[in-house]
Design a protein around this motif. Structure first.
Motif, PDB file in Angstrom:
ATOM      1  N   GLY A  80       0.980  -1.377  -0.012  1.00  0.00           N
ATOM      2  CA  GLY A  80       0.112  -0.125   0.011  1.00  0.00           C
ATOM      3  C   GLY A  80       0.745   1.177  -0.100  1.00  0.00           C
ATOM      4  N   ARG A  81       2.135   1.239   0.125  1.00  0.00           N
ATOM      5  CA  ARG A  81       3.047   2.379  -0.006  1.00  0.00           C
ATOM      6  C   ARG A  81       2.863   3.156  -1.398  1.00  0.00           C
ATOM      7  NH1 ARG A  81       9.034   0.238   1.279  1.00  0.00           N
ATOM      8  NH2 ARG A  81       8.460  -0.709  -0.879  1.00  0.00           N
ATOM      9  N   ARG A  82       2.951   4.267  -1.276  1.00  0.00           N
ATOM     10  CA  ARG A  82       3.376   5.192  -2.427  1.00  0.00           C
ATOM     11  C   ARG A  82       4.601   5.010  -2.968  1.00  0.00           C
ATOM     12  NH1 ARG A  82       0.798   8.943   0.904  1.00  0.00           N
ATOM     13  NH2 ARG A  82      -1.422   9.455   0.370  1.00  0.00           N
ATOM     14  N   HIS A  83       4.711   4.862  -4.356  1.00  0.00           N
ATOM     15  CA  HIS A  83       5.860   4.400  -4.963  1.00  0.00           C
ATOM     16  C   HIS A  83       6.124   5.017  -6.282  1.00  0.00           C
ATOM     17  CE1 HIS A  83       4.204   1.851  -7.650  1.00  0.00           C
ATOM     18  NE2 HIS A  83       3.331   1.181  -6.663  1.00  0.00           N
ATOM     19  N   ASP A  84       7.394   5.028  -6.803  1.00  0.00           N
ATOM     20  CA  ASP A  84       7.685   5.785  -7.971  1.00  0.00           C
ATOM     21  C   ASP A  84       7.189   5.068  -9.137  1.00  0.00           C
ATOM     22  OD1 ASP A  84       9.206   7.841  -6.542  1.00  0.00           O
ATOM     23  OD2 ASP A  84      11.231   6.781  -6.690  1.00  0.00           O
ATOM     24  N   ASP A  85       6.946   5.492 -10.143  1.00  0.00           N
ATOM     25  CA  ASP A  85       6.532   4.722 -11.373  1.00  0.00           C
ATOM     26  C   ASP A  85       7.855   4.398 -12.246  1.00  0.00           C
ATOM     27  OD1 ASP A  85       5.685   3.672 -13.765  1.00  0.00           O
ATOM     28  OD2 ASP A  85       4.328   5.486 -14.165  1.00  0.00           O
ATOM     29  N   VAL A 117       9.655  -0.416  -5.488  1.00  0.00           N
ATOM     30  CA  VAL A 117       8.164  -0.689  -5.811  1.00  0.00           C
ATOM     31  C   VAL A 117       7.848  -2.108  -5.466  1.00  0.00           C
ATOM     32  CG1 VAL A 117       6.635  -0.940  -7.734  1.00  0.00           C
ATOM     33  CG2 VAL A 117       8.428   0.586  -7.950  1.00  0.00           C
ATOM     34  N   ARG A 135      -8.742   0.452  -0.959  1.00  0.00           N
ATOM     35  CA  ARG A 135      -8.933   1.153  -2.385  1.00  0.00           C
ATOM     36  C   ARG A 135      -8.161  -0.235  -3.215  1.00  0.00           C
ATOM     37  NH1 ARG A 135      -3.184   2.578  -2.306  1.00  0.00           N
ATOM     38  NH2 ARG A 135      -2.352   2.536  -0.359  1.00  0.00           N
ATOM     39  N   ILE A 161      -5.877  -2.208  -5.428  1.00  0.00           N
ATOM     40  CA  ILE A 161      -4.406  -2.761  -5.453  1.00  0.00           C
ATOM     41  C   ILE A 161      -4.443  -3.765  -6.600  1.00  0.00           C
ATOM     42  CG2 ILE A 161      -2.320  -3.763  -4.569  1.00  0.00           C
ATOM     43  CD1 ILE A 161      -2.980  -1.164  -3.164  1.00  0.00           C
ATOM     44  N   GLY A 182      -4.978   2.096   6.016  1.00  0.00           N
ATOM     45  CA  GLY A 182      -4.306   2.735   5.040  1.00  0.00           C
ATOM     46  C   GLY A 182      -2.767   2.569   5.074  1.00  0.00           C
ATOM     47  N   GLU A 242       0.887   4.673   4.869  1.00  0.00           N
ATOM     48  CA  GLU A 242       1.773   5.735   4.385  1.00  0.00           C
ATOM     49  C   GLU A 242       2.868   5.657   3.598  1.00  0.00           C
ATOM     50  OE1 GLU A 242       0.499   8.964   5.052  1.00  0.00           O
ATOM     51  OE2 GLU A 242      -1.056   7.958   5.836  1.00  0.00           O
ATOM     52  N   PRO A 243       3.509   6.532   2.941  1.00  0.00           N
ATOM     53  CA  PRO A 243       4.582   6.398   2.146  1.00  0.00           C
ATOM     54  C   PRO A 243       5.920   6.017   3.047  1.00  0.00           C
ATOM     55  CG  PRO A 243       4.085   8.669   2.038  1.00  0.00           C
ATOM     56  CD  PRO A 243       2.995   7.837   2.874  1.00  0.00           C
TER      57      PRO A 243
END
Length: 259
Positions: free
Chosen positions: A19-24, A64, A82, A84, A256, A258-259
């Motif tokens: 669930g972490r935000r990560h780079d594309d 990622v 959300r 995934i 949720g 967090e990054p």
């Protein structure tokens, strides 16, 4: 016997990482000032999290982390509240996109994985099917740390841009992390058994109808029963138990991540 509490905690830790935000990775530019590492986990990761100290820490260092399979993606989506999306390094998912990215940007590729000869033969398949420029290929078996370091030195000397590593978890993650620590600054992917799959069933291992109906796991079990029966029927059990308990709890298990 499965410790339900331990399995639930393991699944929730993995879900938080997913669930972490990560780079594309598609936005990665070469040359870069750092490496970017992409890995994937399947339901067996719950068992490995319980049995192998340090495995989750290695996964946390991946830039990622993506769910390999709908079971894990569905569980993570429900827990996080959300969507995934399932993504795998195979011919029906991410692999063609990665090779297209490499071709578009004229990137040099290295393959590390499988027994002797597998990576070399896979390089020929990828060159034919994807016009991939594979400049280095070797097995995923090393005689010692000195040989691993020599491999790292060779990859840097060749200015390899993309490394695709199929050594199985947790070895493939550790290999890429070690390569990053050695000073390499490219784009790295784990690929599990994809090199073998590409030789056995072509770059698209799964027929389209299997992929469309989400029957990949049963299809693989039918094709490779000797290797996979234990994984699906035994090693996935902690995930099944943990996911069922979280389903019965109703509602997201995690607010949720967090990054």
């Amino acid at each position: 016997m499965v410790d339900t509490t331990e399995a639930m905690a393991a699944l929730q830790r993995l879900t938080a990482l997913l669930g972490r935000r990560h780079d594309d990775w598609r936005a990665f530019k070469i040359p870069s000032d750092r490496a970017l590492l992409v890995s994937f986990i399947n339901p067996h990761a719950v068992r490995m999290t319980i049995d192998r100290p340090g495995y989750v820490a290695d996964l946390a260092e991946m830039d990622v982390l993506l769910p390999d399979g709908n079971l894990l993606a569905s569980s993570a989506s429900r827990q996080l509240g959300r969507v995934i999306v399932r993504e795998s390094f195979d011919g029906n998912s991410m692999a063609p996109e990665v090779f297209a990215f490499c071709r578009t940007h004229a990137l040099k590729i290295a393959l590390v994985g499988g027994v002797h000869g597998v990576a070399e033969r896979a390089a020929g398949v990828f060159a034919t099917e994807f016009d991939a420029e594979v400049v280095y290929a070797r097995s995923g078996f090393f005689t010692g740390e000195g040989e691993v370091q020599a491999c790292y030195d060779r990859l840097r000397a060749l200015n390899v841009d993309v490394v695709i590593c199929g050594m199985g978890a947790p070895h493939q993650e550790r290999f890429l992390l070690g390569l990053k620590d050695s000073g390499w600054k490219g784009l790295g992917f784990t690929c599990g058994g994809y090199l073998d799959q590409a030789l056995d069933g072509g770059v698209k291992y799964y027929p389209e109808w299997v992929n469309r109906l989400n029957l990949r796991a049963p299809y693989r079990l039918c094709r490779e029963p000797g290797r996979l029966w234990r994984r699906y029927l035994v090693e996935y059990l902690p995930f099944v138990v943990a996911d069922l308990r979280l389903r019965l709890a109703r509602g997201p298990a995690l607010p949720g991540a967090e990054p």
